[in-house]
Design a protein around this motif. Sequence first.
Motif, PDB file in Angstrom:
ATOM      1  N   ALA A  61      88.680 116.675  34.197  1.00 25.08           N
ATOM      2  CA  ALA A  61      89.451 115.697  34.950  1.00 25.08           C
ATOM      3  C   ALA A  61      90.564 116.421  35.699  1.00 25.08           C
ATOM      4  O   ALA A  61      91.095 117.434  35.206  1.00 25.08           O
ATOM      5  CB  ALA A  61      90.049 114.661  34.002  1.00 25.08           C
ATOM      6  N   ASP A  62      90.929 115.914  36.853  1.00 28.80           N
ATOM      7  CA  ASP A  62      91.977 116.550  37.643  1.00 28.80           C
ATOM      8  C   ASP A  62      93.287 116.653  36.860  1.00 28.80           C
ATOM      9  O   ASP A  62      94.039 117.618  37.024  1.00 28.80           O
ATOM     10  CB  ASP A  62      92.218 115.762  38.931  1.00 28.80           C
ATOM     11  CG  ASP A  62      91.083 115.921  39.927  1.00 28.80           C
ATOM     12  OD1 ASP A  62      90.993 115.093  40.854  1.00 28.80           O
ATOM     13  OD2 ASP A  62      90.286 116.868  39.780  1.00 28.80           O
ATOM     14  N   SER A  63      93.546 115.686  36.028  1.00 27.41           N
ATOM     15  CA  SER A  63      94.811 115.636  35.308  1.00 27.41           C
ATOM     16  C   SER A  63      94.973 116.757  34.277  1.00 27.41           C
ATOM     17  O   SER A  63      96.083 117.021  33.826  1.00 27.41           O
ATOM     18  CB  SER A  63      94.966 114.284  34.609  1.00 27.41           C
ATOM     19  OG  SER A  63      93.902 114.068  33.705  1.00 27.41           O
ATOM     20  N   VAL A  64      93.873 117.410  33.908  1.00 28.91           N
ATOM     21  CA  VAL A  64      93.961 118.455  32.881  1.00 28.91           C
ATOM     22  C   VAL A  64      93.531 119.826  33.400  1.00 28.91           C
ATOM     23  O   VAL A  64      93.633 120.813  32.663  1.00 28.91           O
ATOM     24  CB  VAL A  64      93.127 118.088  31.635  1.00 28.91           C
ATOM     25  CG1 VAL A  64      93.528 116.719  31.105  1.00 28.91           C
ATOM     26  CG2 VAL A  64      91.649 118.163  31.912  1.00 28.91           C
ATOM     27  N   LYS A  65      93.067 119.904  34.619  1.00 26.33           N
ATOM     28  CA  LYS A  65      92.634 121.194  35.171  1.00 26.33           C
ATOM     29  C   LYS A  65      93.771 122.208  35.136  1.00 26.33           C
ATOM     30  O   LYS A  65      94.905 121.894  35.505  1.00 26.33           O
ATOM     31  CB  LYS A  65      92.160 121.011  36.615  1.00 26.33           C
ATOM     32  CG  LYS A  65      90.744 120.515  36.752  1.00 26.33           C
ATOM     33  CD  LYS A  65      90.352 120.392  38.222  1.00 26.33           C
ATOM     34  CE  LYS A  65      88.951 119.830  38.353  1.00 26.33           C
ATOM     35  NZ  LYS A  65      88.579 119.610  39.775  1.00 26.33           N
ATOM     36  N   GLY A  66      93.422 123.399  34.703  1.00 27.01           N
ATOM     37  CA  GLY A  66      94.429 124.457  34.618  1.00 27.01           C
ATOM     38  C   GLY A  66      95.232 124.433  33.334  1.00 27.01           C
ATOM     39  O   GLY A  66      95.969 125.379  33.045  1.00 27.01           O
ATOM     40  N   ARG A  67      95.109 123.370  32.549  1.00 30.50           N
ATOM     41  CA  ARG A  67      95.849 123.273  31.279  1.00 30.50           C
ATOM     42  C   ARG A  67      94.914 123.210  30.072  1.00 30.50           C
ATOM     43  O   ARG A  67      95.256 123.701  28.998  1.00 30.50           O
ATOM     44  CB  ARG A  67      96.739 122.024  31.288  1.00 30.50           C
ATOM     45  CG  ARG A  67      97.767 122.005  32.400  1.00 30.50           C
ATOM     46  CD  ARG A  67      98.764 120.857  32.219  1.00 30.50           C
ATOM     47  NE  ARG A  67      98.112 119.552  32.251  1.00 30.50           N
ATOM     48  CZ  ARG A  67      98.176 118.665  31.254  1.00 30.50           C
ATOM     49  NH1 ARG A  67      98.857 118.940  30.154  1.00 30.50           N
ATOM     50  NH2 ARG A  67      97.575 117.490  31.366  1.00 30.50           N
ATOM     51  N   PHE A  68      93.776 122.572  30.218  1.00 36.87           N
ATOM     52  CA  PHE A  68      92.825 122.411  29.123  1.00 36.87           C
ATOM     53  C   PHE A  68      91.608 123.285  29.376  1.00 36.87           C
ATOM     54  O   PHE A  68      91.169 123.442  30.528  1.00 36.87           O
ATOM     55  CB  PHE A  68      92.373 120.957  29.014  1.00 36.87           C
ATOM     56  CG  PHE A  68      93.413 119.976  28.539  1.00 36.87           C
ATOM     57  CD1 PHE A  68      94.755 120.315  28.450  1.00 36.87           C
ATOM     58  CD2 PHE A  68      93.036 118.702  28.182  1.00 36.87           C
ATOM     59  CE1 PHE A  68      95.706 119.415  28.022  1.00 36.87           C
ATOM     60  CE2 PHE A  68      93.967 117.770  27.742  1.00 36.87           C
ATOM     61  CZ  PHE A  68      95.301 118.124  27.679  1.00 36.87           C
ATOM     62  N   ILE A  69      91.057 123.813  28.298  1.00 38.38           N
ATOM     63  CA  ILE A  69      89.820 124.587  28.381  1.00 38.38           C
ATOM     64  C   ILE A  69      88.842 124.060  27.331  1.00 38.38           C
ATOM     65  O   ILE A  69      89.165 124.028  26.137  1.00 38.38           O
ATOM     66  CB  ILE A  69      90.069 126.080  28.158  1.00 38.38           C
ATOM     67  CG1 ILE A  69      90.988 126.642  29.239  1.00 38.38           C
ATOM     68  CG2 ILE A  69      88.745 126.853  28.140  1.00 38.38           C
ATOM     69  CD1 ILE A  69      91.381 128.089  29.016  1.00 38.38           C
ATOM     70  N   MET A  70      87.679 123.674  27.805  1.00 39.19           N
ATOM     71  CA  MET A  70      86.619 123.244  26.894  1.00 39.19           C
ATOM     72  C   MET A  70      85.632 124.384  26.703  1.00 39.19           C
ATOM     73  O   MET A  70      85.310 125.107  27.641  1.00 39.19           O
ATOM     74  CB  MET A  70      85.881 122.024  27.438  1.00 39.19           C
ATOM     75  CG  MET A  70      84.850 121.463  26.481  1.00 39.19           C
ATOM     76  SD  MET A  70      84.091 119.952  27.127  1.00 39.19           S
ATOM     77  CE  MET A  70      83.054 119.494  25.730  1.00 39.19           C
ATOM     78  N   SER A  71      85.160 124.521  25.470  1.00 39.30           N
ATOM     79  CA  SER A  71      84.158 125.542  25.188  1.00 39.30           C
ATOM     80  C   SER A  71      83.205 125.004  24.126  1.00 39.30           C
ATOM     81  O   SER A  71      83.490 124.008  23.462  1.00 39.30           O
ATOM     82  CB  SER A  71      84.818 126.841  24.714  1.00 39.30           C
ATOM     83  OG  SER A  71      85.563 126.616  23.531  1.00 39.30           O
ATOM     84  N   ARG A  72      82.070 125.681  24.011  1.00 39.83           N
ATOM     85  CA  ARG A  72      81.107 125.279  22.995  1.00 39.83           C
ATOM     86  C   ARG A  72      80.534 126.498  22.312  1.00 39.83           C
ATOM     87  O   ARG A  72      80.347 127.539  22.956  1.00 39.83           O
ATOM     88  CB  ARG A  72      80.007 124.394  23.572  1.00 39.83           C
ATOM     89  CG  ARG A  72      79.021 125.055  24.495  1.00 39.83           C
ATOM     90  CD  ARG A  72      78.120 124.019  25.169  1.00 39.83           C
ATOM     91  NE  ARG A  72      77.275 123.302  24.215  1.00 39.83           N
ATOM     92  CZ  ARG A  72      76.659 122.158  24.485  1.00 39.83           C
ATOM     93  NH1 ARG A  72      76.799 121.584  25.662  1.00 39.83           N
ATOM     94  NH2 ARG A  72      75.896 121.575  23.578  1.00 39.83           N
ATOM     95  N   ASP A  73      80.284 126.356  21.027  1.00 32.19           N
ATOM     96  CA  ASP A  73      79.643 127.400  20.241  1.00 32.19           C
ATOM     97  C   ASP A  73      78.364 126.800  19.689  1.00 32.19           C
ATOM     98  O   ASP A  73      78.398 126.066  18.696  1.00 32.19           O
ATOM     99  CB  ASP A  73      80.583 127.857  19.122  1.00 32.19           C
ATOM    100  CG  ASP A  73      80.028 129.045  18.343  1.00 32.19           C
ATOM    101  OD1 ASP A  73      78.791 129.220  18.311  1.00 32.19           O
ATOM    102  OD2 ASP A  73      80.830 129.787  17.764  1.00 32.19           O
ATOM    103  N   ASN A  74      77.249 127.114  20.341  1.00 34.86           N
ATOM    104  CA  ASN A  74      75.987 126.492  19.942  1.00 34.86           C
ATOM    105  C   ASN A  74      75.542 126.937  18.545  1.00 34.86           C
ATOM    106  O   ASN A  74      74.862 126.195  17.840  1.00 34.86           O
ATOM    107  CB  ASN A  74      74.903 126.792  20.968  1.00 34.86           C
ATOM    108  CG  ASN A  74      75.131 126.066  22.280  1.00 34.86           C
ATOM    109  OD1 ASN A  74      75.640 124.943  22.297  1.00 34.86           O
ATOM    110  ND2 ASN A  74      74.771 126.700  23.375  1.00 34.86           N
ATOM    111  N   ALA A  75      75.939 128.126  18.153  1.00 35.74           N
ATOM    112  CA  ALA A  75      75.569 128.617  16.827  1.00 35.74           C
ATOM    113  C   ALA A  75      76.271 127.828  15.722  1.00 35.74           C
ATOM    114  O   ALA A  75      75.746 127.692  14.618  1.00 35.74           O
ATOM    115  CB  ALA A  75      75.903 130.092  16.701  1.00 35.74           C
TER     116      ALA A  75
END
Length: 125
Positions: A61-75
């Motif tokens: 979302a524009d409101s969180v760009k540059g502040r939030f980072i999403m990641s995933r660990d499939n393992a």
Amino acid sequence: QVQLVESGGGLVQAGGSLTLSCAASTRPFNFYTMSWLRQAPGKERNFVAATIRRTGTIYYADSVKGRFIMSRDNAKNTVYLKMTSLKPEDTAVYYCAADLSGASDYYSQNKYDFWGQGTQVTVSS
């Protein structure tokens, strides 16, 4: 049935950081598009971030760009949301959601079939 369990919420001062986790009970985990949405008191549930199945493409979302980072660990069947430079307006219940489809309507809560119970994030000024 997919079970999602969020953790990591809490109380933090403005400018601080928190990392949320969402563990899923399903395999193969990379078949699912995973998303974070949030709902502030008296407001609608809004999109925060999503990672698309198989491709791993991430949207914010524009409101969180540059502040939030999403990641995933499939393992580990887990997605994360690292939140920095938190603001009082980030205060909300944060939900993890999952869906077997691809990128279409990734921003819409109606897309997602499976939801976690939510975790409260409170940012004090």
